[in-house]
Motif scaffolding. Structure first.
Motif, PDB file in Angstrom:
ATOM      1  N   PHE A   1       0.739  -1.102   0.015  1.00 29.64           N
ATOM      2  CA  PHE A   1       0.024   0.248   0.219  1.00 29.64           C
ATOM      3  C   PHE A   1       0.772   1.212  -0.039  1.00 29.64           C
ATOM      4  O   PHE A   1       0.679   2.038  -0.719  1.00 29.64           O
ATOM      5  N   THR A   2       1.797   1.324   0.837  1.00 28.65           N
ATOM      6  CA  THR A   2       2.678   2.438   1.032  1.00 28.65           C
ATOM      7  C   THR A   2       3.427   2.656  -0.226  1.00 28.65           C
ATOM      8  O   THR A   2       3.775   3.864  -0.642  1.00 28.65           O
ATOM      9  N   LEU A   3       3.964   1.600  -0.591  1.00 26.66           N
ATOM     10  CA  LEU A   3       4.804   1.587  -1.978  1.00 26.66           C
ATOM     11  C   LEU A   3       4.186   2.070  -3.091  1.00 26.66           C
ATOM     12  O   LEU A   3       4.647   2.882  -4.014  1.00 26.66           O
ATOM     13  N   VAL A   4       2.797   1.903  -3.252  1.00 28.84           N
ATOM     14  CA  VAL A   4       1.874   2.118  -4.425  1.00 28.84           C
ATOM     15  C   VAL A   4       1.828   3.584  -4.121  1.00 28.84           C
ATOM     16  O   VAL A   4       1.796   4.441  -5.077  1.00 28.84           O
ATOM     17  N   ASP A   5       1.187   4.270  -2.926  1.00 37.33           N
ATOM     18  CA  ASP A   5       1.062   5.440  -2.763  1.00 37.33           C
ATOM     19  C   ASP A   5       2.355   6.345  -2.988  1.00 37.33           C
ATOM     20  O   ASP A   5       2.005   7.429  -3.671  1.00 37.33           O
ATOM     21  N   ILE A   6       3.625   5.918  -2.697  1.00 37.61           N
ATOM     22  CA  ILE A   6       4.720   6.758  -2.924  1.00 37.61           C
ATOM     23  C   ILE A   6       5.040   6.665  -4.272  1.00 37.61           C
ATOM     24  O   ILE A   6       5.150   8.012  -4.891  1.00 37.61           O
ATOM     25  N   LEU A   7       4.815   5.712  -4.984  1.00 38.49           N
ATOM     26  CA  LEU A   7       5.254   5.709  -6.643  1.00 38.49           C
ATOM     27  C   LEU A   7       4.122   6.577  -7.328  1.00 38.49           C
ATOM     28  O   LEU A   7       4.518   7.162  -8.262  1.00 38.49           O
ATOM     29  N   LEU A   8       2.864   6.347  -6.927  1.00 36.04           N
ATOM     30  CA  LEU A   8       1.795   7.293  -7.381  1.00 36.04           C
ATOM     31  C   LEU A   8       2.166   8.719  -7.360  1.00 36.04           C
ATOM     32  O   LEU A   8       1.784   9.637  -8.304  1.00 36.04           O
ATOM     33  N   LYS A   9       2.707   9.222  -6.258  1.00 40.28           N
ATOM     34  CA  LYS A   9       2.715  10.494  -5.873  1.00 40.28           C
ATOM     35  C   LYS A   9       4.015  10.939  -6.688  1.00 40.28           C
ATOM     36  O   LYS A   9       3.961  12.085  -7.429  1.00 40.28           O
ATOM     37  N   ALA A  10       5.029  10.070  -6.888  1.00 37.77           N
ATOM     38  CA  ALA A  10       6.129  10.473  -7.532  1.00 37.77           C
ATOM     39  C   ALA A  10       5.800  10.597  -9.249  1.00 37.77           C
ATOM     40  O   ALA A  10       6.325  11.518  -9.682  1.00 37.77           O
ATOM     41  N   PHE A  11       5.087   9.674  -9.553  1.00 37.09           N
ATOM     42  CA  PHE A  11       4.522   9.949 -11.115  1.00 37.09           C
ATOM     43  C   PHE A  11       3.837  11.214 -11.228  1.00 37.09           C
ATOM     44  O   PHE A  11       3.862  11.925 -12.246  1.00 37.09           O
ATOM     45  N   ALA A  12       2.913  11.523 -10.350  1.00 38.50           N
ATOM     46  CA  ALA A  12       2.085  12.710 -10.190  1.00 38.50           C
ATOM     47  C   ALA A  12       2.962  14.087 -10.064  1.00 38.50           C
ATOM     48  O   ALA A  12       2.799  15.193 -10.921  1.00 38.50           O
ATOM     49  N   MET A  13       4.011  14.083  -9.350  1.00 42.09           N
ATOM     50  CA  MET A  13       5.101  15.021  -9.395  1.00 42.09           C
ATOM     51  C   MET A  13       5.918  15.178 -10.896  1.00 42.09           C
ATOM     52  O   MET A  13       6.496  16.235 -10.780  1.00 42.09           O
ATOM     53  N   LEU A  14       5.698  14.191 -11.548  1.00 43.73           N
ATOM     54  CA  LEU A  14       6.528  14.476 -12.971  1.00 43.73           C
ATOM     55  C   LEU A  14       5.977  15.563 -13.508  1.00 43.73           C
ATOM     56  O   LEU A  14       6.946  16.372 -14.222  1.00 43.73           O
ATOM     57  N   SER A  15       4.650  16.183 -13.465  1.00 46.16           N
ATOM     58  CA  SER A  15       4.328  17.289 -13.929  1.00 46.16           C
ATOM     59  C   SER A  15       5.003  18.584 -13.407  1.00 46.16           C
ATOM     60  O   SER A  15       4.992  19.750 -14.175  1.00 46.16           O
ATOM     61  N   VAL A  16       5.404  18.470 -12.005  1.00 45.75           N
ATOM     62  CA  VAL A  16       6.148  19.503 -11.567  1.00 45.75           C
ATOM     63  C   VAL A  16       7.337  19.919 -12.338  1.00 45.75           C
ATOM     64  O   VAL A  16       7.771  21.048 -12.517  1.00 45.75           O
ATOM     65  N   CYS A  17       8.091  18.879 -12.839  1.00 46.43           N
ATOM     66  CA  CYS A  17       9.295  19.012 -13.395  1.00 46.43           C
ATOM     67  C   CYS A  17       9.151  19.450 -14.873  1.00 46.43           C
ATOM     68  O   CYS A  17      10.149  20.064 -15.535  1.00 46.43           O
ATOM     69  N   THR A  18       8.023  18.751 -15.562  1.00 49.00           N
ATOM     70  CA  THR A  18       7.929  19.197 -17.062  1.00 49.00           C
ATOM     71  C   THR A  18       7.151  20.595 -17.273  1.00 49.00           C
ATOM     72  O   THR A  18       7.593  21.178 -18.474  1.00 49.00           O
ATOM     73  N   ASN A  19       6.362  21.014 -16.226  1.00 49.18           N
ATOM     74  CA  ASN A  19       5.579  22.343 -16.556  1.00 49.18           C
ATOM     75  C   ASN A  19       6.510  23.429 -16.774  1.00 49.18           C
ATOM     76  O   ASN A  19       6.139  24.175 -17.617  1.00 49.18           O
ATOM     77  N   PRO A  20       7.557  23.857 -16.068  1.00 49.24           N
ATOM     78  CA  PRO A  20       8.422  24.797 -16.524  1.00 49.24           C
ATOM     79  C   PRO A  20       8.892  24.967 -17.762  1.00 49.24           C
ATOM     80  O   PRO A  20       8.955  25.989 -18.454  1.00 49.24           O
ATOM     81  N   PHE A  21       9.311  23.612 -18.344  1.00 49.67           N
ATOM     82  CA  PHE A  21       9.647  23.771 -19.815  1.00 49.67           C
ATOM     83  C   PHE A  21       8.398  24.072 -20.803  1.00 49.67           C
ATOM     84  O   PHE A  21       8.629  24.728 -21.827  1.00 49.67           O
ATOM     85  N   LEU A  22       7.166  23.550 -20.381  1.00 45.11           N
ATOM     86  CA  LEU A  22       6.185  23.972 -21.434  1.00 45.11           C
ATOM     87  C   LEU A  22       5.838  25.408 -21.070  1.00 45.11           C
ATOM     88  O   LEU A  22       5.325  25.773 -22.363  1.00 45.11           O
ATOM     89  N   TYR A  23       6.016  25.847 -19.928  1.00 45.75           N
ATOM     90  CA  TYR A  23       5.770  27.459 -19.764  1.00 45.75           C
ATOM     91  C   TYR A  23       6.758  28.266 -20.529  1.00 45.75           C
ATOM     92  O   TYR A  23       6.060  29.127 -21.396  1.00 45.75           O
TER      93      TYR A  23
END
Length: 290
Positions: free
Chosen positions: A258-280
Protein backbone atom coordinates in the motif's frame (compact mmCIF):
# COMPACT_ATOMS: atom_id res chain seq x y z
CA UNK A 1 13.84 -0.12 -2.82
CA UNK A 2 14.11 2.70 -0.28
CA UNK A 3 17.34 3.95 -1.87
CA UNK A 4 15.77 3.97 -5.35
CA UNK A 5 12.69 5.81 -4.06
CA UNK A 6 14.81 8.43 -2.29
CA UNK A 7 16.87 8.98 -5.45
CA UNK A 8 13.69 9.38 -7.55
CA UNK A 9 12.15 11.86 -5.11
CA UNK A 10 15.40 13.80 -4.66
CA UNK A 11 15.69 14.18 -8.43
CA UNK A 12 12.08 15.34 -8.76
CA UNK A 13 12.42 17.81 -5.88
CA UNK A 14 15.72 19.23 -7.20
CA UNK A 15 14.60 19.62 -10.81
CA UNK A 16 11.17 20.90 -9.81
CA UNK A 17 12.60 23.37 -7.31
CA UNK A 18 15.22 24.85 -9.65
CA UNK A 19 13.03 25.04 -12.75
CA UNK A 20 9.93 26.47 -11.05
CA UNK A 21 11.97 28.95 -9.01
CA UNK A 22 13.59 30.12 -12.25
CA UNK A 23 10.18 30.62 -13.86
CA UNK A 24 8.94 32.63 -10.86
CA UNK A 25 12.04 34.85 -10.59
CA UNK A 26 12.32 35.51 -14.33
CA UNK A 27 8.59 36.10 -14.70
CA UNK A 28 8.39 38.54 -11.81
CA UNK A 29 11.54 40.43 -12.80
CA UNK A 30 10.29 40.69 -16.37
CA UNK A 31 6.95 42.09 -15.20
CA UNK A 32 8.69 44.54 -12.84
CA UNK A 33 11.13 45.83 -15.45
CA UNK A 34 8.64 46.06 -18.30
CA UNK A 35 5.17 46.81 -16.92
CA UNK A 36 3.35 46.00 -20.14
CA UNK A 37 4.54 42.40 -19.81
CA UNK A 38 2.16 41.88 -16.90
CA UNK A 39 -0.46 39.80 -18.68
CA UNK A 40 -3.07 37.32 -17.52
CA UNK A 41 -1.07 34.43 -18.99
CA UNK A 42 2.10 35.56 -17.17
CA UNK A 43 0.26 35.80 -13.85
CA UNK A 44 -1.31 32.36 -14.20
CA UNK A 45 2.00 30.79 -15.23
CA UNK A 46 3.65 32.26 -12.12
CA UNK A 47 0.78 30.94 -9.97
CA UNK A 48 1.22 27.45 -11.44
CA UNK A 49 4.96 27.61 -10.78
CA UNK A 50 4.36 28.75 -7.17
CA UNK A 51 1.94 25.87 -6.67
CA UNK A 52 4.49 23.34 -7.96
CA UNK A 53 7.25 24.92 -5.88
CA UNK A 54 5.20 24.49 -2.69
CA UNK A 55 4.86 20.79 -3.43
CA UNK A 56 8.61 20.39 -3.99
CA UNK A 57 9.80 22.31 -0.95
CA UNK A 58 7.12 21.79 1.68
CA UNK A 59 4.92 18.74 1.16
CA UNK A 60 6.87 16.09 -0.69
CA UNK A 61 10.07 15.68 1.41
CA UNK A 62 8.21 15.57 4.74
CA UNK A 63 5.61 13.11 3.49
CA UNK A 64 8.26 10.86 1.97
CA UNK A 65 10.21 10.75 5.25
CA UNK A 66 7.07 9.83 7.17
CA UNK A 67 6.02 7.11 4.73
CA UNK A 68 9.47 5.53 4.74
CA UNK A 69 9.91 5.61 8.53
CA UNK A 70 6.23 5.23 9.50
CA UNK A 71 6.92 7.46 12.48
CA UNK A 72 5.85 11.10 12.98
CA UNK A 73 8.01 13.46 15.02
CA UNK A 74 6.74 16.94 14.07
CA UNK A 75 3.71 17.24 16.34
CA UNK A 76 -0.02 17.50 15.74
CA UNK A 77 0.00 21.01 14.23
CA UNK A 78 2.44 20.04 11.48
CA UNK A 79 0.53 16.79 10.99
CA UNK A 80 -2.62 18.75 10.21
CA UNK A 81 -0.84 21.26 7.98
CA UNK A 82 1.39 18.95 5.94
CA UNK A 83 -1.09 16.22 5.07
CA UNK A 84 -4.05 18.49 4.41
CA UNK A 85 -1.86 20.78 2.29
CA UNK A 86 -0.73 18.09 -0.16
CA UNK A 87 -3.89 18.42 -2.27
CA UNK A 88 -3.95 22.24 -2.12
CA UNK A 89 -1.40 22.85 -4.92
CA UNK A 90 -3.23 20.33 -7.09
CA UNK A 91 -6.56 22.11 -6.54
CA UNK A 92 -4.97 25.49 -7.28
CA UNK A 93 -3.29 24.13 -10.42
CA UNK A 94 -6.52 22.54 -11.70
CA UNK A 95 -8.48 25.78 -11.43
CA UNK A 96 -5.58 27.90 -12.72
CA UNK A 97 -5.39 25.71 -15.81
CA UNK A 98 -9.15 26.21 -16.18
CA UNK A 99 -8.67 29.99 -15.96
CA UNK A 100 -6.06 29.83 -18.72
CA UNK A 101 -8.50 27.86 -20.88
CA UNK A 102 -11.25 30.42 -20.26
CA UNK A 103 -8.89 33.27 -21.15
CA UNK A 104 -7.83 31.63 -24.43
CA UNK A 105 -11.47 30.76 -25.19
CA UNK A 106 -12.55 34.39 -24.86
CA UNK A 107 -9.60 35.50 -26.98
CA UNK A 108 -10.14 33.06 -29.88
CA UNK A 109 -13.81 32.01 -29.82
CA UNK A 110 -15.28 35.28 -28.49
CA UNK A 111 -12.81 37.93 -29.73
CA UNK A 112 -15.38 40.74 -29.49
CA UNK A 113 -15.74 40.27 -25.75
CA UNK A 114 -13.25 41.79 -23.36
CA UNK A 115 -10.46 39.50 -22.20
CA UNK A 116 -10.01 38.67 -18.54
CA UNK A 117 -8.28 41.66 -16.95
CA UNK A 118 -5.17 41.39 -14.80
CA UNK A 119 -7.15 42.45 -11.72
CA UNK A 120 -9.86 39.90 -12.45
CA UNK A 121 -7.21 37.20 -12.86
CA UNK A 122 -5.64 38.10 -9.50
CA UNK A 123 -9.05 38.04 -7.77
CA UNK A 124 -9.87 34.69 -9.43
CA UNK A 125 -6.59 33.20 -8.21
CA UNK A 126 -7.23 34.50 -4.68
CA UNK A 127 -10.74 33.02 -4.66
CA UNK A 128 -9.34 29.73 -5.98
CA UNK A 129 -6.84 29.55 -3.13
CA UNK A 130 -9.54 30.34 -0.54
CA UNK A 131 -11.88 27.73 -2.04
CA UNK A 132 -9.07 25.13 -2.09
CA UNK A 133 -8.28 25.81 1.58
CA UNK A 134 -11.96 25.43 2.50
CA UNK A 135 -12.18 22.13 0.63
CA UNK A 136 -9.07 20.82 2.41
CA UNK A 137 -10.23 21.97 5.85
CA UNK A 138 -12.21 18.76 6.68
CA UNK A 139 -9.03 16.71 6.25
CA UNK A 140 -7.17 19.15 8.51
CA UNK A 141 -9.92 18.85 11.12
CA UNK A 142 -9.89 15.05 11.21
CA UNK A 143 -6.12 14.59 11.10
CA UNK A 144 -4.68 13.65 14.45
CA UNK A 145 -1.60 12.12 16.05
CA UNK A 146 -1.85 8.62 17.56
CA UNK A 147 0.65 6.95 19.85
CA UNK A 148 0.92 3.22 19.17
CA UNK A 149 2.52 1.24 21.98
CA UNK A 150 4.62 -1.82 21.23
CA UNK A 151 2.84 -5.02 22.35
CA UNK A 152 6.13 -6.52 23.53
CA UNK A 153 7.99 -3.54 25.02
CA UNK A 154 6.28 -0.70 26.89
CA UNK A 155 9.23 1.59 26.22
CA UNK A 156 8.83 1.26 22.45
CA UNK A 157 6.16 3.12 20.56
CA UNK A 158 5.39 4.76 17.22
CA UNK A 159 3.60 8.03 16.56
CA UNK A 160 1.31 8.10 13.54
CA UNK A 161 -0.38 10.98 11.72
CA UNK A 162 -3.75 9.63 10.58
CA UNK A 163 -7.24 10.72 9.59
CA UNK A 164 -9.82 9.86 12.24
CA UNK A 165 -13.20 10.59 10.58
CA UNK A 166 -16.37 10.59 12.65
CA UNK A 167 -17.85 7.96 10.33
CA UNK A 168 -16.99 5.98 7.20
CA UNK A 169 -19.93 7.63 5.45
CA UNK A 170 -18.56 11.16 5.91
CA UNK A 171 -15.15 10.16 4.57
CA UNK A 172 -16.68 8.44 1.55
CA UNK A 173 -18.87 11.44 0.71
CA UNK A 174 -15.95 13.84 1.08
CA UNK A 175 -13.71 11.68 -1.14
CA UNK A 176 -16.35 11.45 -3.88
CA UNK A 177 -17.17 15.19 -3.76
CA UNK A 178 -13.54 16.32 -3.93
CA UNK A 179 -12.75 13.89 -6.75
CA UNK A 180 -15.76 15.02 -8.81
CA UNK A 181 -15.81 18.76 -8.16
CA UNK A 182 -12.16 19.56 -7.46
CA UNK A 183 -10.62 17.42 -10.19
CA UNK A 184 -12.98 15.86 -12.73
CA UNK A 185 -15.31 18.83 -13.29
CA UNK A 186 -12.56 21.47 -13.80
CA UNK A 187 -10.65 19.15 -16.15
CA UNK A 188 -13.80 18.35 -18.14
CA UNK A 189 -14.59 22.08 -18.46
CA UNK A 190 -11.01 22.71 -19.55
CA UNK A 191 -11.32 19.99 -22.17
CA UNK A 192 -14.59 21.52 -23.38
CA UNK A 193 -13.04 24.98 -23.81
CA UNK A 194 -10.06 23.60 -25.70
CA UNK A 195 -12.35 21.55 -27.94
CA UNK A 196 -14.28 24.73 -28.78
CA UNK A 197 -10.98 26.54 -29.43
CA UNK A 198 -9.80 23.74 -31.70
CA UNK A 199 -13.03 23.73 -33.70
CA UNK A 200 -12.86 27.52 -34.01
CA UNK A 201 -9.30 27.39 -35.31
CA UNK A 202 -10.17 24.67 -37.81
CA UNK A 203 -13.33 26.21 -39.23
CA UNK A 204 -13.01 29.93 -38.58
CA UNK A 205 -13.96 32.44 -41.27
CA UNK A 206 -11.84 34.05 -42.64
CA UNK A 207 -9.31 31.27 -42.29
CA UNK A 208 -6.08 31.91 -40.45
CA UNK A 209 -4.16 30.78 -43.52
CA UNK A 210 -4.38 34.32 -44.85
CA UNK A 211 -2.10 35.35 -41.96
CA UNK A 212 0.78 32.81 -41.86
CA UNK A 213 2.64 34.34 -38.89
CA UNK A 214 -0.53 34.66 -36.84
CA UNK A 215 -1.49 31.11 -37.79
CA UNK A 216 1.80 29.68 -36.53
CA UNK A 217 1.67 31.65 -33.26
CA UNK A 218 -1.98 30.80 -32.56
CA UNK A 219 -1.58 27.09 -33.23
CA UNK A 220 1.66 26.97 -31.25
CA UNK A 221 0.00 28.55 -28.23
CA UNK A 222 -2.98 26.19 -28.48
CA UNK A 223 -0.78 23.10 -28.85
CA UNK A 224 1.39 23.96 -25.85
CA UNK A 225 -1.59 24.80 -23.65
CA UNK A 226 -3.13 21.51 -24.68
CA UNK A 227 0.13 19.74 -23.77
CA UNK A 228 0.08 21.36 -20.32
CA UNK A 229 -3.45 20.08 -19.73
CA UNK A 230 -2.64 16.61 -21.09
CA UNK A 231 0.54 16.40 -19.05
CA UNK A 232 -1.26 17.41 -15.85
CA UNK A 233 -4.12 14.97 -16.48
CA UNK A 234 -1.87 11.99 -17.25
CA UNK A 235 0.33 12.62 -14.21
CA UNK A 236 -2.34 13.32 -11.58
CA UNK A 237 -5.21 11.02 -12.60
CA UNK A 238 -3.66 7.72 -11.30
CA UNK A 239 -3.03 9.16 -7.81
CA UNK A 240 -6.49 10.76 -7.69
CA UNK A 241 -8.12 7.44 -8.57
CA UNK A 242 -6.00 5.69 -5.93
CA UNK A 243 -6.98 8.33 -3.36
CA UNK A 244 -10.65 7.89 -4.30
CA UNK A 245 -10.41 4.12 -3.87
CA UNK A 246 -8.86 4.57 -0.42
CA UNK A 247 -11.41 7.23 0.54
CA UNK A 248 -14.35 5.07 -0.50
CA UNK A 249 -12.85 2.13 1.39
CA UNK A 250 -13.30 -0.01 -1.70
CA UNK A 251 -12.41 -3.66 -1.36
CA UNK A 252 -9.06 -3.38 -3.10
CA UNK A 253 -6.34 -5.13 -1.15
CA UNK A 254 -2.93 -3.59 -1.77
CA UNK A 255 -1.49 -5.76 0.98
CA UNK A 256 1.98 -4.82 2.21
CA UNK A 257 2.51 -2.72 -0.93
CA UNK A 258 0.00 0.00 0.00
CA UNK A 259 2.67 2.53 1.03
CA UNK A 260 4.84 1.67 -1.97
CA UNK A 261 1.93 2.17 -4.40
CA UNK A 262 1.10 5.51 -2.77
CA UNK A 263 4.72 6.69 -2.93
CA UNK A 264 5.18 5.70 -6.58
CA UNK A 265 1.88 7.25 -7.70
CA UNK A 266 2.80 10.49 -5.92
CA UNK A 267 6.19 10.45 -7.64
CA UNK A 268 4.48 9.94 -11.01
CA UNK A 269 2.09 12.81 -10.26
CA UNK A 270 5.03 15.03 -9.37
CA UNK A 271 6.58 14.52 -12.80
CA UNK A 272 4.27 17.31 -13.94
CA UNK A 273 6.13 19.61 -11.55
CA UNK A 274 9.34 18.99 -13.50
CA UNK A 275 7.91 19.18 -17.01
CA UNK A 276 5.57 22.16 -16.57
CA UNK A 277 8.30 24.87 -16.42
CA UNK A 278 9.70 23.74 -19.77
CA UNK A 279 6.22 23.87 -21.29
CA UNK A 280 5.68 27.36 -19.82
CA UNK A 281 8.88 28.63 -21.43
CA UNK A 282 7.97 26.97 -24.71
CA UNK A 283 4.58 28.68 -24.52
CA UNK A 284 5.84 32.15 -23.64
CA UNK A 285 8.50 33.43 -26.06
CA UNK A 286 9.39 36.35 -23.80
CA UNK A 287 9.82 34.08 -20.80
CA UNK A 288 11.95 31.72 -22.86
CA UNK A 289 14.12 34.58 -24.07
CA UNK A 290 14.60 35.95 -20.55
Amino acid sequence: VRIVIVIIYATIVLVGFVSNLAVIIIGMQSCRIVKNRLSVTSILIIVLACSDLCLCVFCLPIQLHYQLTNDWHLGEVMCKIVFSAFALPMYVSVFTILLIAIDRYRLIVCPLKNRISVNAACVSVLLTVIFAVLMASPVMYYLTVLRIESPTNIDEYRILCVEEWSSDWSMEVYSAVTFCFMYCLPMLLTGYFYLRIYLRLQFRNPPLKSHPQKTIKTYKTFNILFLIVTNFTLCWTPWNIFSLIVGLRARVDFGPYFTLVDILLKAFAMLSVCTNPFLYCWLNDRLKKD
